[in-house]
Design a protein around this motif. Sequence first.
Motif, PDB file in Angstrom:
ATOM      1  N   MET A 212      39.973  58.944  15.942  1.00  0.00           N
ATOM      2  CA  MET A 212      40.458  59.831  14.876  1.00  0.00           C
ATOM      3  C   MET A 212      39.826  59.507  13.532  1.00  0.00           C
ATOM      4  N   VAL A 213      40.000  58.281  13.069  1.00  0.00           N
ATOM      5  CA  VAL A 213      39.494  57.913  11.742  1.00  0.00           C
ATOM      6  C   VAL A 213      37.972  58.003  11.706  1.00  0.00           C
ATOM      7  N   LEU A 214      37.317  57.404  12.689  1.00  0.00           N
ATOM      8  CA  LEU A 214      35.856  57.378  12.683  1.00  0.00           C
ATOM      9  C   LEU A 214      35.265  58.773  12.857  1.00  0.00           C
ATOM     10  N   VAL A 215      35.833  59.566  13.755  1.00  0.00           N
ATOM     11  CA  VAL A 215      35.310  60.919  13.995  1.00  0.00           C
ATOM     12  C   VAL A 215      35.500  61.801  12.763  1.00  0.00           C
ATOM     13  N   MET A 216      36.695  61.745  12.153  1.00  0.00           N
ATOM     14  CA  MET A 216      36.927  62.539  10.950  1.00  0.00           C
ATOM     15  C   MET A 216      36.055  62.071   9.790  1.00  0.00           C
ATOM     16  N   GLY A 217      35.790  60.780   9.724  1.00  0.00           N
ATOM     17  CA  GLY A 217      34.892  60.281   8.689  1.00  0.00           C
ATOM     18  C   GLY A 217      33.482  60.810   8.848  1.00  0.00           C
ATOM     19  N   PHE A 218      33.005  60.879  10.080  1.00  0.00           N
ATOM     20  CA  PHE A 218      31.671  61.430  10.333  1.00  0.00           C
ATOM     21  C   PHE A 218      31.612  62.918   9.953  1.00  0.00           C
ATOM     22  N   ASN A 256      47.061  66.249  15.957  1.00  0.00           N
ATOM     23  CA  ASN A 256      48.506  66.331  15.690  1.00  0.00           C
ATOM     24  C   ASN A 256      49.329  66.212  16.965  1.00  0.00           C
ATOM     25  N   GLN A 257      48.759  66.558  18.102  1.00  0.00           N
ATOM     26  CA  GLN A 257      49.496  66.486  19.360  1.00  0.00           C
ATOM     27  C   GLN A 257      49.807  65.044  19.754  1.00  0.00           C
ATOM     28  N   GLY A 258      49.016  64.089  19.275  1.00  0.00           N
ATOM     29  CA  GLY A 258      49.248  62.693  19.612  1.00  0.00           C
ATOM     30  C   GLY A 258      49.839  61.882  18.483  1.00  0.00           C
ATOM     31  N   LEU A 259      50.309  62.547  17.416  1.00  0.00           N
ATOM     32  CA  LEU A 259      50.878  61.847  16.263  1.00  0.00           C
ATOM     33  C   LEU A 259      52.379  62.062  16.207  1.00  0.00           C
ATOM     34  N   PRO A 260      53.115  61.143  15.587  1.00  0.00           N
ATOM     35  CA  PRO A 260      54.570  61.290  15.504  1.00  0.00           C
ATOM     36  C   PRO A 260      54.971  62.467  14.619  1.00  0.00           C
ATOM     37  N   LYS A 261      56.002  63.169  15.013  1.00  0.00           N
ATOM     38  CA  LYS A 261      56.512  64.316  14.257  1.00  0.00           C
ATOM     39  C   LYS A 261      57.531  63.817  13.236  1.00  0.00           C
ATOM     40  N   ILE A 262      57.071  63.514  12.045  1.00  0.00           N
ATOM     41  CA  ILE A 262      57.931  62.978  10.991  1.00  0.00           C
ATOM     42  C   ILE A 262      57.736  63.796   9.723  1.00  0.00           C
ATOM     43  N   SER A 263      58.635  63.622   8.761  1.00  0.00           N
ATOM     44  CA  SER A 263      58.647  64.438   7.546  1.00  0.00           C
ATOM     45  C   SER A 263      57.813  63.848   6.425  1.00  0.00           C
ATOM     46  N   TYR A 264      57.226  62.685   6.606  1.00  0.00           N
ATOM     47  CA  TYR A 264      56.417  62.063   5.562  1.00  0.00           C
ATOM     48  C   TYR A 264      55.044  61.718   6.130  1.00  0.00           C
ATOM     49  N   ASN A 265      54.116  61.443   5.230  1.00  0.00           N
ATOM     50  CA  ASN A 265      52.736  61.161   5.635  1.00  0.00           C
ATOM     51  C   ASN A 265      52.547  59.687   5.932  1.00  0.00           C
ATOM     52  N   THR A 266      51.806  59.405   6.983  1.00  0.00           N
ATOM     53  CA  THR A 266      51.442  58.035   7.333  1.00  0.00           C
ATOM     54  C   THR A 266      50.064  57.720   6.747  1.00  0.00           C
ATOM     55  N   ILE A 267      49.606  56.481   6.964  1.00  0.00           N
ATOM     56  CA  ILE A 267      48.267  56.112   6.512  1.00  0.00           C
ATOM     57  C   ILE A 267      47.211  56.990   7.177  1.00  0.00           C
ATOM     58  N   LEU A 268      47.387  57.257   8.456  1.00  0.00           N
ATOM     59  CA  LEU A 268      46.434  58.100   9.165  1.00  0.00           C
ATOM     60  C   LEU A 268      46.457  59.530   8.630  1.00  0.00           C
ATOM     61  N   VAL A 270      47.143  60.468   5.575  1.00  0.00           N
ATOM     62  CA  VAL A 270      46.469  60.459   4.275  1.00  0.00           C
ATOM     63  C   VAL A 270      44.959  60.507   4.449  1.00  0.00           C
ATOM     64  N   TYR A 271      44.445  59.746   5.403  1.00  0.00           N
ATOM     65  CA  TYR A 271      42.993  59.737   5.627  1.00  0.00           C
ATOM     66  C   TYR A 271      42.509  61.090   6.130  1.00  0.00           C
ATOM     67  N   LEU A 272      43.227  61.671   7.089  1.00  0.00           N
ATOM     68  CA  LEU A 272      42.806  62.961   7.640  1.00  0.00           C
ATOM     69  C   LEU A 272      42.890  64.061   6.587  1.00  0.00           C
ATOM     70  N   LEU A 273      43.942  64.049   5.762  1.00  0.00           N
ATOM     71  CA  LEU A 273      44.087  65.060   4.721  1.00  0.00           C
ATOM     72  C   LEU A 273      43.004  64.916   3.656  1.00  0.00           C
ATOM     73  N   PHE A 274      42.651  63.684   3.304  1.00  0.00           N
ATOM     74  CA  PHE A 274      41.564  63.492   2.334  1.00  0.00           C
ATOM     75  C   PHE A 274      40.253  64.033   2.881  1.00  0.00           C
ATOM     76  N   SER A 275      39.984  63.799   4.149  1.00  0.00           N
ATOM     77  CA  SER A 275      38.747  64.296   4.742  1.00  0.00           C
ATOM     78  C   SER A 275      38.693  65.817   4.708  1.00  0.00           C
ATOM     79  N   MET A 276      39.825  66.461   4.984  1.00  0.00           N
ATOM     80  CA  MET A 276      39.857  67.924   4.913  1.00  0.00           C
ATOM     81  C   MET A 276      39.689  68.403   3.477  1.00  0.00           C
ATOM     82  N   LEU A 277      40.343  67.721   2.537  1.00  0.00           N
ATOM     83  CA  LEU A 277      40.236  68.111   1.138  1.00  0.00           C
ATOM     84  C   LEU A 277      38.815  67.910   0.612  1.00  0.00           C
ATOM     85  N   PHE A 278      38.162  66.864   1.049  1.00  0.00           N
ATOM     86  CA  PHE A 278      36.791  66.611   0.611  1.00  0.00           C
ATOM     87  C   PHE A 278      35.852  67.713   1.109  1.00  0.00           C
TER      88      PHE A 278
END
Length: 403
Positions: A212-218, A256-268, A270-278
Amino acid sequence: MLKLLNETCTINLQTVYIHVSIYKILLSLTFTTCASTLSGKVDYDYEKINSDYEKVKYDYEKNDYVLDLESFWDPKLIVQNLIEQTKDDKPWKEVHYTDKKKAYIVEKRRLQGAFSEKLELPDFPFDHQFLNVYITSEYPQSQLEIAEDKEEISLLNSACFVDEQEWQLCDFVTMRKKPTRKDFSQRKRVTFPGISAGCCAVRRWKFFVWNMVLVMGFISSTSIATFAVDNNLTQNRLQLSITLMLTTIAFRIVTNQGLPKISYNTILDVYLLFSMLFTYTVCIWHAVISQFSSQSYQDDLDLYVFIVLVSVFAVFQIGFVIYVIIKVFFRNRIIKESLQQYEEHAMKVFGDSWKHQRNSQKNALRKRKQRGRATQPAEDDLDNEDDDEFINTFLIGQKERRV
């Protein structure tokens, strides 16, 4: 053991005299098997733990009569966070004697089921979770106290952990008092004694980093390459950047299918959202630069924006790595302190050779499984013979050393 805190009354129970005003229960647990813990695809609020040997002790004067243990005082213990009970053996009682010729009653119970636990996931996937069993009583705190047994040690069979591929189970048990308060009316609030006993599971984070992190970073870093296209070819720049933007959105939906369904953002998150925003920012800039008429002004401004975006991307990547390292450092320190406290308590109970003997027992069980003499415990058969053999062998060996 029941400590005589205030001698205020005398109760006659079958020629056994007990002077009490507040009962004190000493408790220790043994976790034999942990299975399907914190399933990421099903639900993040449930854990399954097998627990046994809930010990309830109290003093009485030794006598020669045959005692009916079932007629003695019952502490009425309750497992508060039990949501689904798959197996519950009827509690049984035994009489044990100390070296000082004092006798006490031990109530044992083996319980298997699903337990609820609220998880803290801000540091996902670099998090660790304490999987607790909350034990309380129907008696209020003014009549009963529940504490950890300092003369016994709570045990954990980490060798039979089922979710070993996703989690690493730490080899210690933590216990802390956790009283609960219930409001029966606006003026009446009753506090009940309680204690939480549990183990610590550390998530294995490499899967999320590599996939996830490495692929989204690329993907997000590739958007910088769109600046290589001449700024006069706006349609070509937009075509490339929009394609990358849609790729990040599709990748985000899949992850998102493999991530927890919670109401706040995790470290992961934040990283994925920054990559999309960039990637989105790069796409917007390619549309904006076409509105400037001067070619020299476009070239200078495009160079400045390119330098700023590359700097922001590099600073975020470095900051993210530093933040994760700091989080993992403090997490490991907390786990190390808990493990050290557990080992100090165990060595006081069993002696200095306790740690070596425990590791030998676990290594022997692992070798048996590798040779095919023992199989991995199935979800519907958690209490197999290997679990019982491991726990019984370990307990018998420690009791023999104490005697």
